[in-house]
Motif scaffolding. Structure first.
Motif, mmCIF file in Angstrom:
data_model
loop_
_atom_site.group_PDB
_atom_site.id
_atom_site.type_symbol
_atom_site.label_atom_id
_atom_site.label_comp_id
_atom_site.label_asym_id
_atom_site.label_seq_id
_atom_site.Cartn_x
_atom_site.Cartn_y
_atom_site.Cartn_z
ATOM 1 N N SER A 245 0.852 -1.182 0.000
ATOM 2 C CA SER A 245 0.000 0.000 0.000
ATOM 3 C C SER A 245 0.892 1.239 0.000
ATOM 4 C CB SER A 245 -0.902 0.003 1.233
ATOM 5 O OG SER A 245 -0.104 0.237 2.379
ATOM 6 N N VAL A 246 0.336 2.383 -0.360
ATOM 7 C CA VAL A 246 1.112 3.632 -0.341
ATOM 8 C C VAL A 246 1.656 3.877 1.067
ATOM 9 C CG1 VAL A 246 0.937 6.149 -0.574
ATOM 10 C CG2 VAL A 246 -0.085 4.672 -2.305
ATOM 11 N N ALA A 247 0.833 3.603 2.080
ATOM 12 C CA ALA A 247 1.294 3.815 3.465
ATOM 13 C C ALA A 247 2.482 2.904 3.779
ATOM 14 C CB ALA A 247 0.139 3.569 4.440
ATOM 15 N N GLU A 248 2.426 1.652 3.326
ATOM 16 C CA GLU A 248 3.551 0.728 3.561
ATOM 17 C C GLU A 248 4.807 1.186 2.814
ATOM 18 O OE1 GLU A 248 0.923 -3.372 4.194
ATOM 19 O OE2 GLU A 248 1.664 -2.842 2.211
ATOM 20 N N LEU A 249 4.607 1.682 1.594
ATOM 21 C CA LEU A 249 5.763 2.173 0.819
ATOM 22 C C LEU A 249 6.451 3.345 1.514
ATOM 23 C CD1 LEU A 249 4.463 2.054 -2.854
ATOM 24 C CD2 LEU A 249 6.623 1.110 -2.028
ATOM 25 N N PHE A 250 5.630 4.280 1.996
ATOM 26 C CA PHE A 250 6.202 5.431 2.721
ATOM 27 C C PHE A 250 6.983 4.933 3.934
ATOM 28 C CE2 PHE A 250 4.840 9.900 1.729
ATOM 29 C CZ PHE A 250 4.249 9.653 0.505
ATOM 30 N N ALA A 251 6.381 3.955 4.635
ATOM 31 C CA ALA A 251 7.007 3.494 5.880
ATOM 32 C C ALA A 251 8.282 2.698 5.604
ATOM 33 C CB ALA A 251 6.002 2.647 6.669
ATOM 34 N N SER A 252 8.262 1.850 4.565
ATOM 35 C CA SER A 252 9.421 0.964 4.392
ATOM 36 C C SER A 252 10.484 1.564 3.486
ATOM 37 C CB SER A 252 8.985 -0.401 3.870
ATOM 38 O OG SER A 252 8.450 -0.263 2.579
ATOM 39 N N ARG A 253 10.087 2.344 2.465
ATOM 40 C CA ARG A 253 11.102 2.850 1.526
ATOM 41 C C ARG A 253 11.284 4.359 1.618
ATOM 42 N NH1 ARG A 253 9.943 -0.221 -4.133
ATOM 43 N NH2 ARG A 253 9.503 -2.293 -3.323
ATOM 44 N N GLY A 254 10.324 5.045 2.235
ATOM 45 C CA GLY A 254 10.446 6.495 2.404
ATOM 46 C C GLY A 254 9.803 7.260 1.250
ATOM 47 N N GLU A 255 9.498 8.532 1.495
ATOM 48 C CA GLU A 255 8.802 9.341 0.485
ATOM 49 C C GLU A 255 9.618 9.527 -0.801
ATOM 50 O OE1 GLU A 255 7.100 13.063 1.819
ATOM 51 O OE2 GLU A 255 6.502 13.585 -0.229
ATOM 52 N N PRO A 256 10.954 9.774 -0.721
ATOM 53 C CA PRO A 256 11.693 9.996 -1.984
ATOM 54 C C PRO A 256 11.583 8.814 -2.946
ATOM 55 C CG PRO A 256 13.028 10.670 -0.109
ATOM 56 C CD PRO A 256 11.810 10.002 0.450
ATOM 57 N N GLN A 257 11.608 7.608 -2.396
ATOM 58 C CA GLN A 257 11.490 6.411 -3.235
ATOM 59 C C GLN A 257 10.084 6.330 -3.850
ATOM 60 O OE1 GLN A 257 14.087 3.793 -3.310
ATOM 61 N NE2 GLN A 257 12.874 3.247 -5.099
ATOM 62 N N PHE A 258 9.092 6.688 -3.050
ATOM 63 C CA PHE A 258 7.719 6.713 -3.569
ATOM 64 C C PHE A 258 7.613 7.716 -4.718
ATOM 65 C CE2 PHE A 258 3.548 8.793 -3.643
ATOM 66 C CZ PHE A 258 2.737 7.712 -3.958
ATOM 67 N N ARG A 259 8.242 8.903 -4.545
ATOM 68 C CA ARG A 259 8.158 9.942 -5.594
ATOM 69 C C ARG A 259 8.830 9.479 -6.883
ATOM 70 N NH1 ARG A 259 3.854 12.312 -3.884
ATOM 71 N NH2 ARG A 259 4.083 13.087 -1.772
ATOM 72 N N THR A 260 9.901 8.689 -6.739
ATOM 73 C CA THR A 260 10.575 8.168 -7.938
ATOM 74 C C THR A 260 9.644 7.207 -8.677
ATOM 75 O OG1 THR A 260 12.701 8.379 -6.844
ATOM 76 C CG2 THR A 260 12.635 6.916 -8.745
ATOM 77 N N LEU A 261 9.020 6.299 -7.922
ATOM 78 C CA LEU A 261 8.072 5.352 -8.540
ATOM 79 C C LEU A 261 6.909 6.101 -9.194
ATOM 80 C CD1 LEU A 261 7.784 2.678 -5.688
ATOM 81 C CD2 LEU A 261 8.692 2.298 -7.991
ATOM 82 N N GLU A 262 6.477 7.156 -8.518
ATOM 83 C CA GLU A 262 5.351 7.945 -9.023
ATOM 84 C C GLU A 262 5.745 8.622 -10.347
ATOM 85 O OE1 GLU A 262 2.434 10.618 -6.453
ATOM 86 O OE2 GLU A 262 4.395 11.530 -6.555
ATOM 87 N N ARG A 263 6.948 9.199 -10.361
ATOM 88 C CA ARG A 263 7.428 9.902 -11.567
ATOM 89 C C ARG A 263 7.534 8.929 -12.739
ATOM 90 N NH1 ARG A 263 12.429 11.218 -9.877
ATOM 91 N NH2 ARG A 263 11.406 12.423 -8.253
ATOM 92 N N GLU A 264 8.070 7.736 -12.467
ATOM 93 C CA GLU A 264 8.230 6.734 -13.537
ATOM 94 C C GLU A 264 6.855 6.274 -14.054
ATOM 95 O OE1 GLU A 264 12.370 4.909 -11.680
ATOM 96 O OE2 GLU A 264 10.528 3.714 -11.528
ATOM 97 N N THR A 265 5.930 6.105 -13.133
ATOM 98 C CA THR A 265 4.591 5.636 -13.526
ATOM 99 C C THR A 265 3.870 6.707 -14.341
ATOM 100 O OG1 THR A 265 4.555 4.368 -11.475
ATOM 101 C CG2 THR A 265 2.458 4.593 -12.632
#
Ligand code: S3P
Length: 193
Positions: free
Chosen positions: A53-73
């Motif tokens: 989930s987005v919440a799990e991603l933030f918790a385990s990989r952090g927001e910068p990693q989420f933003r990278t995945l978001e940008r690629e998507t």
């Protein structure tokens, strides 16, 4: 108002931005159905691909990693041709994702005034990591900061709080007005000097 819009903007994918809880996914679904276009929901795509989930991603990989995945998507879906894209509320705030969207999409800001937004936010905290542990004042500050980015969208549509159907109707009207403005011949039949 529309003079700065690039030619061909109506053929681009329609990307919905706006603050958390404003209804981007539900308006996106209805809009896509109405226009006969595919819907890409960026957060859902990321969740499916990572199995988190987005919440799990933030918790385990952090927001910068989420933003990278978001940008690629986002880069992948804007390259897919005309569609409706429901963005997460921070995608258009990230400078490089925003630049990509401004260049390649028709970005519509779904706007809800703070007086109504604050009522929507109750209950969103559990799956919105950026709301967790924040006071109402802090969320208001985030809302105001975000507005600075959302103002750069090509169109802004104020949507009613609890009716995605009405919100979709308003987006369709705004797109129709835009179509008339883009397609209308210049006053007097020639270029305006
Ligand atoms: C975020 C908004 C969320 C999700 C993530 C970060 C943001 O999406 O992408 O929690 O930074 O505003 P919604 O806008 O759909 O809640």
């Amino acid at each position: 108002m529309y003079s700065a819009l690039p030619a061909g903007i109506l053929q681009r994918p329609i990307a919905l931005t706006g603050f958390m809880g404003v209804g981007k996914s539900s308006v996106g679904r209805l809009l896509a159905a109405h226009l006969g276009l595919e819907l890409f929901d960026v957060d859902s795509m990321i969740e499916e691909r990572t199995g988190m989930s987005v919440a799990e991603l933030f918790a385990s990989r952090g927001e910068p990693q989420f933003r990278t995945l978001e940008r690629e998507t986002v880069a992948e879906v804007v390259a897919n041709g005309r569609s409706v894209i429901a963005l997460g509320g921070g995608a258009f705030v990230d400078p490089s994702t925003r630049e990509l969207l401004i260049d390649k999409a028709l970005v519509v800001h779904l706007h809800l005034p703070w007086s109504q937004m604050r009522e929507v936010l109750d209950g969103l905290e559990s799956d919105r990591p950026l709301l967790q542990g924040k006071t109402s004042e802090e969320v208001h500050d985030l809302y105001l900061q975000r507005l600075r980015a959302y103002r750069k969208a090509h169109l802004r549509v104020t949507v009613p709080r609890s009716s995605p159907e009405d919100g979709t109707g308003r987006v369709l009207m705004a797109l129709e007005r835009l179509r008339h403005a883009v397609e209308a011949p210049p006053a007097g039949g020639g270029p305006v000097s």
